[in-house]
Design an enzyme around this catalytic site. Structure first.
Site, PDB file in Angstrom:
ATOM      1  N   LYS A 118       0.801  -1.200   0.060  1.00  0.00           N
ATOM      2  CA  LYS A 118      -0.140   0.012   0.108  1.00  0.00           C
ATOM      3  C   LYS A 118       1.017   1.422  -0.005  1.00  0.00           C
ATOM      4  O   LYS A 118       0.327   2.246  -0.516  1.00  0.00           O
ATOM      5  CB  LYS A 118      -1.034   0.128   1.188  1.00  0.00           C
ATOM      6  CG  LYS A 118      -1.921  -1.180   1.372  1.00  0.00           C
ATOM      7  CD  LYS A 118      -3.409  -0.881   0.604  1.00  0.00           C
ATOM      8  CE  LYS A 118      -4.287  -1.922   0.663  1.00  0.00           C
ATOM      9  NZ  LYS A 118      -3.961  -3.541   0.438  1.00  0.00           N
TER      10      LYS A 118
HETATM   11  C1  LIG Z   1      -4.251  -4.491  -0.358  1.00  0.00           C
HETATM   12  C2  LIG Z   1      -3.741  -5.791  -0.517  1.00  0.00           C
HETATM   13  C3  LIG Z   1      -3.912  -6.675  -1.476  1.00  0.00           C
HETATM   14  C4  LIG Z   1      -5.058  -6.500  -2.672  1.00  0.00           C
HETATM   15  O1  LIG Z   1      -4.811  -5.689  -3.354  1.00  0.00           O
HETATM   16  P1  LIG Z   1      -6.159  -4.890  -4.180  1.00  0.00           P
HETATM   17  O2  LIG Z   1      -5.603  -3.666  -4.823  1.00  0.00           O
HETATM   18  O3  LIG Z   1      -7.146  -4.304  -2.988  1.00  0.00           O
HETATM   19  O4  LIG Z   1      -6.836  -6.033  -5.110  1.00  0.00           O
HETATM   20  C5  LIG Z   1      -3.286  -7.791  -1.568  1.00  0.00           C
HETATM   21  N1  LIG Z   1      -2.195  -8.066  -0.653  1.00  0.00           N
HETATM   22  C6  LIG Z   1      -1.829  -7.375   0.372  1.00  0.00           C
HETATM   23  C7  LIG Z   1      -0.672  -7.598   1.229  1.00  0.00           C
HETATM   24  C8  LIG Z   1      -2.464  -6.110   0.471  1.00  0.00           C
HETATM   25  O5  LIG Z   1      -2.186  -5.238   1.468  1.00  0.00           O
END
Ligand SMILES: *Cc1c(COP(=O)(O)O)cnc(C)c1O
Length: 502
Positions: A118
C-alpha cells in the site's frame, strides 16, 4: 487527459480535480476518457531510468495537468523512503529447471516505510493531493478519515504525516488488529495525525466512518471550520495511477536481467482484493506493455474467480477470515472501472450492474463482454492449504521467503502453467513483507508458534530463514506510544469534529 465518471455523463474534469474529489457525485469512479499509448521505444528508455524517473515517465501520460517537474518531485519524495536502492527489486525464480527460459519474476512492492505494498500508492497520493490543492486553489484543509483492519491505516498515516493543509484520522477496532499493526499506528509521529481505537469490530468501525461521510450535519459543521472530508481509499484515482508504474518497471527489470528482450510477451499475476492492483496491470497492458494474460489470484473468498469463470458477480458468498486477510473482500470496488472500459464507456450499463449489485447482491454480464474478459484474464483461487504449501515449497526450493498473499499468487501461477502449458515469463506482484504475517508464515514453514508473542515470532522467523527483519518493524518494540484514545461507536463523530477544530 480528462476524467469522466463510470456511472453517468459528467462534464470531464482534470486529474487534479479527480484526485481531490475522490468519488464522483453520482457514486461512480473517475476514469480517464481514453487510455494513453506507450511505444516499445519508450519502454526501452525506461530500462536505464531509476524508479522515480520511470514513475514520472508513465504518470505524465495520465496526469497531464501536472508538469514533469511536479511529477518528478512527487515521485522522488515518495520513493525516497524505500529501504532498497532499486525501490522495487525483482527476484527471479525459475520454477522449472528444465525450462530456465520461463522465469517467475517476483516484484517486491513492500520495501516502503510500513513494509506493505500500500506504500507504493499511499506515499504518492498525499503529494499528488497537495499539488492538486495548489492547482485548483483549494483553500480548505483536507481531513482524511480512514477505518482500517490493519495495513491501510498505517500506510495512510505514514503518507500523510506532516503534509501541509491536511490532517489524517484513523479508526481501528480495539483488539481487532495484531499487536504489531497496533503499535505501528499508535506510535505514528506527526502534528496532523490522530489514531483512535473503537470498541467493536471492523464492521462497526467502518460503518461509523461511512456514517460520518454521509452525515450532512457533520459536513456543514466541518465546512464552518473550513475543513473538507476526504478518504485515502483505493477508489481514488490518485491511489490507482501510481500502481501502473511498477508493471512497466518490472518489465524493464526483466529486460535488464536479460530474461526477455523488449517486445517479448509476459504474463502478470496479482493477489487480488479490491481489484486495484490488478486493474493497474490492465491499464499497463492497454497502454501497450506486452502482456498476454493477467492472472487474478484470490483466496477462498473467491467472488472474482466465480465472476471471471461464470460471468455472474455474486457478493453473497460466505465470508471467510483467512491467512491472507488483505484479500478477504467480497465487493471489489475497482472492477467497476474495468467494466466501464470493456463496455467502451457504456455508463448506463455499468450503473445498472452496480444497482443490481446493491439491490440483489449480484449481476450478470452478457456473453460478448465475458468473452472479451476471457481474452485478458485468467482467474482461480488458492485454499489455505495451497497457500501454506506454496510458502514452504518456495522456501525449500529457492530459499526465498514469501508472505501469504504472494503465496496465493504463486499458487495460481503454478495452476495456470499446469493447465494451459503457457510458460511465458511471468511477473508476480508481491504485496507484503513476510514479516507482516509472521505467525502464518512460521506455521507454513512447520514451526510451532505456541506461546510466542509477535516480537518473538519476528526473531524466530529471522533465525529460521536468515532474512532481515524490516527496520520499521524491529524498532517498534521501543517506540513511544503517542495515541491511546479508545472510544465507543457513537463517540466517533464528536472526536472527528474536535480534531478538525484543533
Ligand atoms: C491490499 C492488499 C492486497 C489486495 O490489493 P487490491 O488492490 O485491493 O486488489 C493484496 N495483498 C496485500 C498484502 C494487500 O495489502
Amino acid at each position: 487527459m480528462k476524467y469522466v465518471s463510470t456511472r453517468s455523463k459528467i462534464e470531464p474534469i482534470n486529474s487534479a480535480e479527480a484526485i481531490l474529489q475522490g468519488l464522483s457525485e453520482d457514486g461512480g469512479l473517475f476514469v480517464p476518457e481514453s487510455i494513453p499509448k506507450i511505444s516499445l521505444a519508450e519502454i526501452e528508455k525506461l530500462v536505464d531510468l531509476n524508479y522515480p524517473q520511470r514513475a514520472t515517465a508513465i504518470l505524465k501520460n495520465f496526469l497531464t495537468d501536472y508538469s514533469d517537474d511536479e511529477l518528478a518531485e512527487c515521485a522522488e519524495l515518495a520513493y525516497d523512503w524505500f529501504d532498497v536502492v532499486s525501490k522495487v527489486p525483482l527476484s527471479i525464480l525459475v520454477q522449472d529447471t528444465n525450462n530456465p527460459k520461463f522465469p517467475v519474476g517476483v516484484l517486491e512492492l513492500w520495501h516502503g516505510p510500513t513494509s506493505a505494498f500500500k506504500d507504493m500508492a499511499l506515499q504518492m497520493l498525499p503529494r499528488l493531493m497537495r499539488k492538486a490543492m495548489k492547482k485548483t486553489g483549494e483553500q480548505r484543509e483536507i481531513l482524511i478519515l480512514t477505518a482500517t483492519s490493519g495495513d491501510t491505516g498505517k500506510a495512510a498515516l505514514a503518507g500523510f504525516a506532516d503534509v501541509p493543509q491536511t490532517k489524517i484520522m484513523v479508526f481501528y477496532p480495539d483488539g481487532g488488529v495484531s499487536k504489531i499493526q497496533r503499535l505501528q499506528m499508535v506510535t505514528q509521529t506527526g502534528k496532523n495525525v490522530n489514531v483512535v481505537a473503537v470498541r467493536g469490530n471492523f464492521d462497526d468501525t467502518q460503518t461509523g466512518v461511512k456514517k460520518i461521510f454521509s452525515d450532512e450535519k457533520i459536513r456543514a459543521e466541518l465546512e464552518k471550520s473550513n475543513v473538507k472530508l476526504s478518504s485515502a481509499n483505493s477508489i481514488n484515482w490518485g491511489r490507482l495511477v501510481p500502481q501502473i508504474v511498477y508493471y512497466f518497471s518490472g518489465y524493464a527489470e526483466f529486460i535488464k536481467a536479460k530474461q526477455i528482450k523488449n517486445g517479448d510477451q509476459v504474463n502478470i499475476a496479482v493477489p487480488t482484493g479490491n481489484f486495484g492492483n490488478i486493474l493497474a496491470a490492465y491499464y499497463a497492458k492497454k497502454m501497450g506493455l506486452p502482456v498476454k494474460k493477467i492472472l487474478c489470484a484470490s483466496n477462498i473468498n473467491h467472488v472474482l474467480t466465480d465472476f471471471f469463470k461464470s460471468g455472474t458477480y455474486n457478493r453473497k458468498l460466505p465470508f471467510h477470515k483467512t491467512i491472507s486477510p488483505s484479500m478477504d473482500i467480497l465487493i471489489s470496488s475497482n472492477l467497476e472501472r474495468l467494466l466501464y472500459h470493456e463496455t467502451d464507456g457504456d455508463f448506463k450499463r455499468v450503473k445498472n450492474f452496480m444497482q443490481e449489485l446493491n439491490d440483489k447482491g449480484k449481476y450478470k454480464i452478457d456473453n460478448s463482454l465475458k468473452k472479451k474478459l476471457d481474452k485478458i484474464f485468467y482467474a482461480d483461487f488458492a485454499t489455505e492449504e495451497d497457500t501454506k504449501k506454496m510458502i514452504k515449497e518456495t522456501f525449500d526450493n529457492f530459499k526465498y521467503l514469501v508472505d501469504t498473499h504472494t503465496a496465493v499468487a504463486l499458487s495460481i501461477v503454478a495452476k495456470y502453467r499446469r493447465e494451459t502449458k503457457d510458460l511465458l515469463p511471468i511477473l508476480v506482484a508481491s504485496t507484503a513483507s513476510p514479516y507482516k504475517f509472521t505467525g502464518a508464515v512460521l506455521d507454513a514453514l512447520g514451526e510451532n508458534i505456541e506461546g510466542l508473542d509477535d516480537f518473538a515470532q519476528l526473531d524466530r522467523l529471522n533465525l529460521k530463514t536468515g532474512r532481515p527483519i524490516p527496520k520499521n518493524l524491529a524498532s517498534l518494540d521501543s517506540a513511544k506510544i503517542l495515541h491511546d484514545t479508545v472510544c465507543d461507536k457513537d463517540e466517533m463523530s464528536d472526536l472527528v469534529l474536535k480534531f478538525a477544530a484543533e
